[in-house]
Motif scaffolding. Structure first.
Motif, mmCIF file in Angstrom:
data_model
loop_
_atom_site.group_PDB
_atom_site.id
_atom_site.type_symbol
_atom_site.label_atom_id
_atom_site.label_comp_id
_atom_site.label_asym_id
_atom_site.label_seq_id
_atom_site.Cartn_x
_atom_site.Cartn_y
_atom_site.Cartn_z
ATOM 1 N N GLU A 642 0.815 -1.214 0.000
ATOM 2 C CA GLU A 642 0.000 0.000 0.000
ATOM 3 C C GLU A 642 0.850 1.267 0.000
ATOM 4 O OE1 GLU A 642 -3.294 -0.003 -0.286
ATOM 5 O OE2 GLU A 642 -3.283 -2.205 -0.353
ATOM 6 N N LEU A 643 1.972 1.229 0.706
ATOM 7 C CA LEU A 643 2.776 2.450 0.844
ATOM 8 C C LEU A 643 4.035 2.434 -0.013
ATOM 9 C CD1 LEU A 643 2.426 3.133 4.678
ATOM 10 C CD2 LEU A 643 1.030 3.961 2.763
ATOM 11 N N GLY A 644 4.300 1.344 -0.707
ATOM 12 C CA GLY A 644 5.351 1.356 -1.725
ATOM 13 C C GLY A 644 6.759 1.148 -1.261
ATOM 14 N N PHE A 645 6.979 0.732 -0.016
ATOM 15 C CA PHE A 645 8.338 0.439 0.426
ATOM 16 C C PHE A 645 8.745 -0.954 -0.057
ATOM 17 C CE2 PHE A 645 6.748 3.478 3.594
ATOM 18 C CZ PHE A 645 7.758 4.425 3.560
ATOM 19 N N SER A 646 10.024 -1.124 -0.323
ATOM 20 C CA SER A 646 10.510 -2.440 -0.725
ATOM 21 C C SER A 646 10.788 -3.291 0.516
ATOM 22 C CB SER A 646 11.794 -2.314 -1.552
ATOM 23 O OG SER A 646 12.825 -1.718 -0.777
ATOM 24 N N ASP A 647 10.930 -4.599 0.322
ATOM 25 C CA ASP A 647 11.148 -5.513 1.444
ATOM 26 C C ASP A 647 12.383 -5.141 2.243
ATOM 27 O OD1 ASP A 647 8.907 -6.953 0.902
ATOM 28 O OD2 ASP A 647 9.924 -8.527 -0.234
ATOM 29 N N ASP A 648 13.462 -4.764 1.542
ATOM 30 C CA ASP A 648 14.704 -4.483 2.261
ATOM 31 C C ASP A 648 14.723 -3.095 2.886
ATOM 32 O OD1 ASP A 648 14.852 -3.061 -0.039
ATOM 33 O OD2 ASP A 648 16.773 -3.867 -0.714
ATOM 34 N N GLN A 649 13.660 -2.338 2.691
ATOM 35 C CA GLN A 649 13.564 -1.044 3.371
ATOM 36 C C GLN A 649 12.904 -1.160 4.742
ATOM 37 O OE1 GLN A 649 11.781 1.385 -0.066
ATOM 38 N NE2 GLN A 649 12.882 2.923 1.111
ATOM 39 N N VAL A 650 12.224 -2.271 5.007
ATOM 40 C CA VAL A 650 11.435 -2.429 6.226
ATOM 41 C C VAL A 650 12.123 -3.427 7.158
ATOM 42 C CG1 VAL A 650 9.200 -3.069 7.198
ATOM 43 C CG2 VAL A 650 9.317 -1.957 4.951
ATOM 44 N N LEU A 651 12.365 -3.004 8.391
ATOM 45 C CA LEU A 651 12.983 -3.866 9.391
ATOM 46 C C LEU A 651 12.145 -3.829 10.670
ATOM 47 C CD1 LEU A 651 15.416 -5.528 10.582
ATOM 48 C CD2 LEU A 651 16.404 -3.311 11.239
ATOM 49 N N PHE A 652 11.853 -5.015 11.207
ATOM 50 C CA PHE A 652 11.179 -5.126 12.501
ATOM 51 C C PHE A 652 12.214 -5.550 13.535
ATOM 52 C CE2 PHE A 652 7.704 -6.239 9.516
ATOM 53 C CZ PHE A 652 6.824 -5.221 9.840
ATOM 54 N N THR A 653 12.182 -4.910 14.679
ATOM 55 C CA THR A 653 13.097 -5.294 15.746
ATOM 56 C C THR A 653 12.460 -4.963 17.093
ATOM 57 O OG1 THR A 653 15.365 -5.073 16.575
ATOM 58 C CG2 THR A 653 14.304 -3.069 15.781
ATOM 59 N N GLY A 654 13.160 -5.340 18.165
ATOM 60 C CA GLY A 654 12.619 -5.129 19.506
ATOM 61 C C GLY A 654 12.293 -6.440 20.185
ATOM 62 N N MET A 655 11.912 -6.363 21.472
ATOM 63 C CA MET A 655 11.599 -7.556 22.252
ATOM 64 C C MET A 655 10.432 -8.339 21.643
ATOM 65 S SD MET A 655 13.802 -7.710 24.654
ATOM 66 C CE MET A 655 13.062 -8.945 25.724
ATOM 67 N N THR A 656 9.471 -7.632 21.059
ATOM 68 C CA THR A 656 8.340 -8.313 20.434
ATOM 69 C C THR A 656 8.808 -9.240 19.322
ATOM 70 O OG1 THR A 656 6.809 -6.505 20.939
ATOM 71 C CG2 THR A 656 6.205 -7.960 19.130
ATOM 72 N N VAL A 657 9.741 -8.778 18.510
ATOM 73 C CA VAL A 657 10.229 -9.572 17.383
ATOM 74 C C VAL A 657 11.004 -10.790 17.870
ATOM 75 C CG1 VAL A 657 11.754 -9.556 15.371
ATOM 76 C CG2 VAL A 657 10.285 -7.595 15.844
ATOM 77 N N MET A 658 11.907 -10.599 18.834
ATOM 78 C CA MET A 658 12.697 -11.731 19.321
ATOM 79 C C MET A 658 11.805 -12.780 19.975
ATOM 80 S SD MET A 658 16.196 -9.966 20.770
ATOM 81 C CE MET A 658 15.381 -8.783 21.816
ATOM 82 N N TYR A 659 10.858 -12.321 20.762
ATOM 83 C CA TYR A 659 9.949 -13.253 21.428
ATOM 84 C C TYR A 659 9.078 -13.967 20.399
ATOM 85 C CZ TYR A 659 6.577 -14.965 24.868
ATOM 86 O OH TYR A 659 5.767 -15.758 25.637
ATOM 87 N N ASN A 660 8.611 -13.213 19.388
ATOM 88 C CA ASN A 660 7.778 -13.816 18.357
ATOM 89 C C ASN A 660 8.564 -14.842 17.542
ATOM 90 O OD1 ASN A 660 5.283 -13.778 16.530
ATOM 91 N ND2 ASN A 660 6.903 -13.271 15.102
ATOM 92 N N ASN A 661 9.812 -14.537 17.219
ATOM 93 C CA ASN A 661 10.630 -15.491 16.472
ATOM 94 C C ASN A 661 10.728 -16.819 17.215
ATOM 95 O OD1 ASN A 661 11.061 -13.590 14.510
ATOM 96 N ND2 ASN A 661 13.159 -13.132 15.100
ATOM 97 N N MET A 662 10.915 -16.722 18.522
ATOM 98 C CA MET A 662 11.011 -17.951 19.304
ATOM 99 C C MET A 662 9.671 -18.683 19.313
ATOM 100 S SD MET A 662 11.846 -18.555 23.296
ATOM 101 C CE MET A 662 10.189 -18.079 23.682
#
Length: 838
Positions: A642-662
């Motif tokens: 919808e907003l036109g960013f490419s995959d390599d432009q978007v990064l998720f990080t933080g405790m939510t991401v690490m916990y979710n990965n696990m």
């Protein structure tokens, strides 16, 4: 076997004192490093193997000068907050907290800038901003200024102005990051195979230095948190106060684990001993298992101290599991010893002991090996703490086997148990009732097992991995209450960062590369991106795109407070008499914001050096429909489509991401783990029993037992989490014990007369007793874990007990029914054709 017999006859049985003396030396060596035994509930203990999320998390924090190293004190006064007295009480509490040595600074409504002055403009912002600390501001005016500011509501103050927060910053010393970077540098060299012997040694030294410093820092944090709690207790009469924040969560998790290891470890041991005393009614049969269990745990704790191998949230239950396994081994030896006493009451105690050890060493060895395989399968999980848990239990089981077959005979050689009336009695034991039921209702056993298997499959299909971190703790605990307060009143609990990188060339944006060729004035209008203005974020087009990202993130029901450069621009627009900044004003934003406010308004959200913009989000953990993976996928899809960013432009990080990965790896990991376990155990059965038919018969109760635990979790809606992932593998390990002992004894009994039904009854009256006593003892012992404040520990205790029950029932009904039905030891010479007609 002959070598084993010779070893026992020459070293163990004749010299029990020497054996115990040598053991005492090992126990003494282990005790030297008890002080090095440590618990770890840090972020590193919760990430996947080779997961880069932790390093990305640290990197983003460094780039945007942010950190989660702070405590949050929620403050809801009994009376009005925005009065002279209310603010005075809050100030007194803030000052006491700020006076603590480890506290770097505090943020609260008292020291943040208020944007309420009528003469405040972009030109006068440096001189006109006021604070409650430094200026005379009426409480009502301050209240209105705080609530009208886009930054503070749901962050430092609730929307109803009844609850406020004090952020107590606990800065991590730079020394920590220096040691961390050095350790990671050397570890990468070793992993790449480019390290010299000297660098291998340097890695060991760097790892030790990092561990020691982390422990010191952790102890200092604990002291600080305890002092904070003491201060808060003194102010509870004036307000409802709760404590939260990542450092407090880590500290409390370690405290809960320590309590569970000590209090509940001791409680489990007491329950086990009481049950043993009730069952056997001889003090020797209480003392000997106690010493065997104690020595095993003692040696393992000492080893972990010597190896500086930390115990995590997941592996914290290794003590309880070692108690289970060691106790199981000793109970089987006790029951077999008493059988020999019953069969030959006149035999010398030494001869009875010798026969017991020789009769039980093979099935116990098979049991230990297959259980090691079950726990060893955890090393395939891909989750660092689960892998460590698998290795700990693998080593611990080997120690348990050695201790049992060294200490048990040595102690009984010194303290031979006398005959008692219960041993010499010919009373048919309770377990024979299972044999009679299996004989009469064979078809019911098979049909019931099939129904259970179908129900298990349906339950497993309903398993989820989504759970709320707040639900790990009982509602009566401070950590739960603090999280709920922060979630409901102050914008959310768990941090999530979305980082946008500006790395697209001008032609990719679909705009003219040279806006000066047109009549558009780039300082007034949106003229798109030119090479001249691509190096700054502060252009009309970029800020417009970031505003769309902010609005979308803020619209999601799972998100609480969302902060970004758009928040800062909204504040500046408010200062600008409510008018949004035009392109020229945007270009001068970095210069317009005073230096002392840049760390609040600019650097947490924009890193021009790395061409990145950061959105700081707090996830509402108390949302009943929270699905982290679906949320992250939904955000990513919207930003890229919808907003036109490419995959390599978007990064998720933080405790939510690490916990979710696990969490997201848990289901695949569980399937992989169980698959590896069952295949490995099937292979072991083929080697041990040398019969494919017997291997399939033996694996059936294990599948039912493991499936029943996972299926029950699915039916009850209990998600997989950090600790329940291990239950199925543990169940298989427990069920295997019963299966091997029963089949080994059945082979011995069937060889006597070839009568399958008679052999089944004899097995139920002998090895069946040991299986029943083991299960009863462990179920009663682990029932005490329901008193823990840590919900995963409660689940562990409940499901371990349920696993023991299902393993026992399967081994005493389904397993003998299949043996009688398939006749893997040859044709039935007795009356086997009479059974199973009902």
């Amino acid at each position: 076997m002959n070598r084993f017999s010779a070893l026992y006859d020459r070293l163990i049985l004749p010299h029990p004192l020497m054996v115990l003396a040598v053991l005492a030396i090992f126990l003494g060596l282990a005790a030297l490093r008890f002080d090095q035994f440590r618990l770890d509930a840090s972020a590193e203990s919760l990430v996947l193997e080779n997961d880069r999320s932790l390093e990305q998390y640290r990197q983003v924090n460094r780039r945007f000068t942010t950190s989660d190293d702070f405590l949050v004190v929620t403050y809801t006064p009994r009376d009005e907050l925005f009065t002279e007295q209310g603010l005075s009480d809050l100030r007194r509490l803030r000052d006491e907290l700020q006076a603590l040595e480890a506290v770097g600074s505090t943020n609260s409504i008292l020291n943040v800038p208020l944007l309420h002055s009528p003469s405040l403009t972009l030109d006068t912002v440096d001189s006109e901003i006021k604070t409650l600390d430094a200026d005379e501001v009426a409480p009502e005016t301050a209240r209105d200024a705080l609530l009208s500011n886009p930054l503070y509501p749901n962050l430092l103050i609730s929307e109803d102005a009844q609850t406020t927060a004090i952020q107590v910053n606990l800065p991590t010393p730079e020394r920590y990051f220096e040691l961390l970077r050095e350790r990671n540098r050397l570890r990468d060299l070793v992993a790449a195979g480019d390290a010299s012997d000297e660098q291998h040694l340097e890695l060991e030294q760097a790892r030790d230095a990092f561990i020691r410093y982390t422990e010191t820092l952790g102890k200092e944090r604990d002291i600080t948190i305890n002092r904070v709690r003491d201060i808060l207790d003194e102010h509870q009469d004036k307000a409802e106060i709760h404590l939260g924040g990542v450092p407090m969560v880590v500290s409390d998790m370690i405290r809960f684990i320590q309590n569970d290891l000590s209090t509940f470890g001791l409680g489990v041991l007491v329950f086990l001993l009481v049950t043993l005393a009730i069952i056997f009614r001889q003090w020797r049969w209480v003392l000997v298992p106690l010493l065997c269990c104690g020595f095993t745990v003692w040696l393992m704790i000492g080893f972990l101290g010597w190896a500086q191998w930390p115990v995590t949230v997941i592996s914290s239950n290794f003590v309880a599991l070692l108690l289970i396994m060691t106790l199981s081994l000793t109970i089987h030896l006790i029951v077999r010893y008493r059988e020999f006493q019953h069969d030959d009451p006149g035999a010398a105690p030494g001869e009875t002991l010798r026969r017991t050890v020789y009769a039980m060493v093979k099935p116990c060895f098979y049991m230990a090996i297959t259980t090691i395989v079950a726990f060893g399968s955890l090393t395939f999980s891909g989750i660092r703490p689960v892998i460590d848990f698998g290795w700990m239990m693998t080593l611990g089981l080997a120690v348990a086997f050695l201790i049992t077959f060294v200490v048990f005979p040595a102690l009984l050689a010194l303290l031979p148990p006398p005959l008692d009336a219960r041993v010499t009695s010919d009373r048919i034991p309770f377990t024979d009732a299972f044999a009679r039921f299996t004989e009469r209702f064979g078809r019911v056993v098979l049909t019931g097992s099939l129904v259970i298997a179908v129900l298990c499959a349906i339950g497993i299909s309903r398993l989820t991995v989504e759970n709320s971190f707040v639900d790990y703790f009982k509602s009566s605990t401070e950590i739960h209450q603090g999280m709920v307060t922060i979630d409901n009143r102050l914008g959310g609990t768990t941090p999530l960062d979305v980082v946008i990188t500006d790395d697209l060339p001008p032609e990719a944006s679909g705009v003219e590369q040279d806006p000066f060729a047109s009549s558009c004035d780039p300082f007034v209008d949106d003229c798109g991106e030119t090479e001249e203005y691509r190096d700054t974020w502060y252009t009309f087009q970029k800020m417009n795109r970031l505003e769309k990202v902010h609005d979308y993130l803020d619209s999601l029901p799972e998100t609480g407070k969302v902060l970004s450069i758009d928040t800062t621009l909204a504040i500046l627009a408010q200062i600008n008499q409510g008018e949004p900044l035009d392109a020229l004003e945007l270009a001068f934003v970095p210069a317009a914001v005073p230096d002392d406010l840049k760390d609040i308004l600019l650097t947490p959200y924009i890193s021009e050096e790395h061409d990145q913009a950061r959105f700081s989000i707090r996830i509402l953990e108390t949302q009943p429909d929270l699905r982290r993976q679906a949320l992250l996928e939904r955000i990513h899809t919207h930003l890229t489509t919808e907003l036109g960013f490419s995959d390599d432009q978007v990064l998720f990080t933080g405790m939510t991401v690490m916990y979710n990965n696990m969490l997201q790896s848990l289901f695949d990991s569980q399937i992989k783990t169980i698959g590896v376990v069952l295949l490995a155990i099937l292979s072991m059965f083929l080697v041990l029993f040398r019969s494919f038919k017997l291997a399939l018969v033996g694996i059936a109760p294990n599948i039912i037992a493991a499936g029943s635990v996972l299926g029950l979790m699915g039916w009850l809606g209990i998600p997989l989490d950090m600790m329940t992932i291990t239950v199925a593998a543990i169940t298989v390990g427990i069920a295997v014990d019963d299966t091997i002992h029963y089949i080994h004894r059945f082979r011995t009994e069937i060889a006597k007369d070839g009568d399958y039904l008679a052999a089944m009854h004899r097995c139920h009256r002998s090895i069946g007793q040991a299986m029943f006593y083991t299960s009863l003892t462990i179920i009663s012992g682990f029932s005490i874990l329901v008193l823990s404040n840590f919900i995963p520990t409660i689940y562990f205790g409940v499901f371990t007990g349920f696993a023991m029950l299902m393993a026992l029932v399967g081994a005493l009904t389904l397993l003998p029914r299949l043996l009688v039905l398939t006749k893997p030891f040859g044709p039935d010479s007795g009356s086997g054709d009479r059974q199973g007609s009902h």
